[in-house]
Design a protein around this motif. Structure first.
Motif, short mmCIF file in Angstrom:
data_model
loop_
_atom_site.label_atom_id
_atom_site.label_comp_id
_atom_site.label_asym_id
_atom_site.label_seq_id
_atom_site.Cartn_x
_atom_site.Cartn_y
_atom_site.Cartn_z
N GLN A 82 -14.94 -9.53 14.15
CA GLN A 82 -15.06 -10.69 15.02
C GLN A 82 -15.47 -11.94 14.25
N LEU A 83 -15.60 -11.83 12.92
CA LEU A 83 -16.00 -12.96 12.10
C LEU A 83 -14.83 -13.41 11.22
N ASP A 84 -14.74 -14.71 10.96
CA ASP A 84 -13.64 -15.17 10.13
C ASP A 84 -14.02 -15.09 8.65
N ARG A 85 -13.00 -15.20 7.82
CA ARG A 85 -13.18 -15.06 6.38
C ARG A 85 -14.09 -16.15 5.82
N GLN A 86 -14.02 -17.35 6.39
CA GLN A 86 -14.82 -18.46 5.90
C GLN A 86 -16.31 -18.23 6.13
N THR A 87 -16.66 -17.53 7.20
CA THR A 87 -18.07 -17.23 7.45
C THR A 87 -18.63 -16.35 6.35
N ALA A 88 -17.87 -15.34 5.95
CA ALA A 88 -18.31 -14.45 4.88
C ALA A 88 -18.44 -15.21 3.56
N ARG A 89 -17.46 -16.05 3.27
CA ARG A 89 -17.51 -16.81 2.02
C ARG A 89 -18.69 -17.79 2.02
N LYS A 90 -18.94 -18.42 3.16
CA LYS A 90 -20.07 -19.35 3.25
C LYS A 90 -21.40 -18.61 3.07
N ALA A 91 -21.49 -17.41 3.61
CA ALA A 91 -22.72 -16.62 3.47
C ALA A 91 -22.99 -16.30 2.01
N CYS A 92 -21.93 -16.02 1.26
CA CYS A 92 -22.09 -15.76 -0.18
C CYS A 92 -22.54 -17.03 -0.90
N LEU A 93 -21.96 -18.16 -0.52
CA LEU A 93 -22.27 -19.42 -1.18
C LEU A 93 -23.74 -19.80 -1.00
N VAL A 94 -24.22 -19.73 0.22
CA VAL A 94 -25.59 -20.18 0.47
C VAL A 94 -26.62 -19.20 -0.08
N GLN A 95 -26.20 -17.95 -0.34
CA GLN A 95 -27.11 -16.98 -0.94
C GLN A 95 -26.94 -16.87 -2.45
N SER A 96 -26.05 -17.72 -3.00
CA SER A 96 -25.76 -17.73 -4.44
C SER A 96 -25.29 -16.37 -4.93
N LEU A 97 -24.48 -15.71 -4.11
CA LEU A 97 -23.93 -14.42 -4.50
C LEU A 97 -22.63 -14.63 -5.28
N PRO A 98 -22.52 -14.14 -6.48
CA PRO A 98 -21.26 -14.28 -7.24
C PRO A 98 -20.17 -13.44 -6.60
N VAL A 99 -18.98 -13.99 -6.52
CA VAL A 99 -17.86 -13.27 -5.92
C VAL A 99 -16.67 -13.31 -6.88
N TRP A 100 -15.80 -12.34 -6.70
CA TRP A 100 -14.59 -12.25 -7.51
C TRP A 100 -13.38 -12.37 -6.61
N ASP A 101 -12.48 -13.28 -6.93
CA ASP A 101 -11.25 -13.46 -6.16
C ASP A 101 -10.12 -12.69 -6.83
N ASP A 102 -9.70 -11.63 -6.18
CA ASP A 102 -8.64 -10.78 -6.71
C ASP A 102 -7.33 -11.56 -6.81
N PRO A 103 -6.76 -11.67 -8.00
CA PRO A 103 -5.49 -12.41 -8.13
C PRO A 103 -4.35 -11.79 -7.33
N HIS A 104 -4.45 -10.50 -7.02
CA HIS A 104 -3.40 -9.86 -6.20
C HIS A 104 -3.34 -10.50 -4.81
N ASN A 105 -4.48 -11.04 -4.35
CA ASN A 105 -4.50 -11.67 -3.02
C ASN A 105 -3.69 -12.96 -2.97
N CYS A 106 -3.34 -13.48 -4.14
CA CYS A 106 -2.52 -14.69 -4.20
C CYS A 106 -1.15 -14.44 -4.80
N ASP A 107 -0.85 -13.18 -5.07
CA ASP A 107 0.41 -12.82 -5.72
C ASP A 107 1.51 -12.68 -4.67
N PRO A 108 2.55 -13.53 -4.71
CA PRO A 108 3.62 -13.46 -3.70
C PRO A 108 4.44 -12.18 -3.75
N ALA A 109 4.20 -11.35 -4.77
CA ALA A 109 4.90 -10.06 -4.83
C ALA A 109 4.43 -9.13 -3.73
N TYR A 110 3.24 -9.39 -3.17
CA TYR A 110 2.68 -8.53 -2.14
C TYR A 110 2.90 -9.14 -0.76
N THR A 111 3.34 -8.31 0.16
CA THR A 111 3.68 -8.79 1.50
C THR A 111 2.50 -9.46 2.18
#
Length: 352
Positions: A195-224
């Motif tokens: 029931q929560l959007d992706r931006q809420t999770a990302r914002k929670a990481c930002l304000v808590q200074s949690l390092p995150v990793w952005d998987d390049p596969h999530n931006c790869d047009p080879a994946y549907t």
């Protein structure tokens, strides 16, 4: 002053799920290793073991936000909290990245924490193969540690994408129901963030200074799913306006409710369409509503050995024509070497 609204939202979502887990598993995984009476007799002064909840964490924003919320809420409810990250081995340095995630989870105070390396096959395409390998590893870890549940960081955005993928497959209302909040054997998998959007999770990481990793596969047009995320959904929002993601998530829940009701109806109706020998009677099947009849056909085909993931709507439609459009046609070959044919007014589905 209280926590940032994004942090408060993710913690509340996790707290609710932990309450549910405690209700379902008061003595830990599967209710514990012994019945309460037996435990009390052997150890009259011992307290029941605290249930263990694992978080599946890739190191991305969604799962890191989930891990942080679990680490905060679990001790307050008397729940043990651990974590697991899966190394799919699909990218250079994936083992080192998995080790980094392990260190981050331990820094949050989670224990036990481990990394599991998997071998991704080819069956069903790269995304499906990776998913199958991932869940097999999570199942093994949960069993090994005796975990009551495994938390997954799927968000409302992920749910919307899943609904659109189901719509594209054209596999019926069950495909539109998306991901369940509770799934797996004994309700093992829990998804607090649907029931929560992706931006809420990302914002929670930002304000808590949690390092995150952005998987390049999530931006790869080879994946549907990646194409849908970065091209399909934005195009829909541009054409239809904001609110598409929320609407798709609502569609998932409504579709799931309808599908669950129809599945129940089909299970109840199945006994009434079999003869004394347990064979399916075509005339009685014909009298059922198509949605109920086709659920029975699918269920029987799977029980006969047809793999659920390879059994598509077109297969069920072909079986259905043996009942509704009988013209003397021959047997129908189904996945898993299963054969469906009509014999003397009876529908027979079995291994060929």
């Amino acid at each position: 002053m209280g926590p940032h609204p994004a942090v408060a939202a993710i913690r509340l979502a996790v707290r609710r799920v932990l309450h549910d887990i405690l209700t379902d598993h008061p003595l830990g995984a599967g209710g514990g290793t012994a019945e309460p009476a037996a435990l009390a007799a052997e150890h009259p002064h011992a307290r029941p073991p605290s249930p263990l909840v694992l978080v599946a964490c890739s190191g991305g924003a969604d799962s890191m936000a989930l891990a942080s919320a679990l680490a905060f809420e679990a001790p307050r409810l008397g729940v043990r909290a651990g974590g697991i990250t899966i190394d799919h081995g699909l990218q250079s340095g994936s083992d080192l990245r998995a080790e980094e995630v392990v260190l981050r989870l331990r820094a949050l105070g989670l224990d036990p924490v481990e990394s599991a390396a998997v071998t991704v096959g080819r069956a069903g395409g790269p995304e499906a193969a990776a998913r199958d390998a991932r869940y097999a590893a999570l199942d093994a870890a949960a069993a090994r540690h005796g975990a009551a549940a495994v938390l997954l960081g799927h968000t409302r955005d992920d749910q919307a994408e899943t609904v659109l993928l189901g719509l594209a497959r054209g596999s019926g209302i069950r495909s539109l129901s998306g991901m369940a909040a509770v799934s797996g054997a004994d309700g093992r998998y829990r998804r607090p963030f649907l029931q929560l959007d992706r931006q809420t999770a990302r914002k929670a990481c930002l304000v808590q200074s949690l390092p995150v990793w952005d998987d390049p596969h999530n931006c790869d047009p080879a994946y549907t799913r990646s194409r849908l995320r970065h091209e399909g959904l934005p195009a829909l929002e541009k054409a239809l306006g904001k609110g598409v993601v929320e609407a798709l998530a609502r569609t998932a829940q409504l579709s799931r409710d309808d599908a669950d009701a129809l599945d129940t109806w089909a299970r109840q109706a199945e006994t009434g369409v079999r003869d004394a020998g347990g064979r399916l009677e075509c005339a009685k099947l014909y009298a059922l509503p198509p949605a109920v009849r086709r659920r029975i056909l699918r269920r029987v085909a799977i029980e006969a050995g047809a793999p659920a993931g390879a059994l598509f709507a077109r297969h069920i439609e072909e079986i259905d024509r043996l009942i509704t459009g009988w013209r003397g046609q021959g047997a129908i070959n189904l996945p898993g070497r299963v054969v469906a044919q009509r014999q003397g007014g009876r529908l027979v589905i079995r291994q060929g």
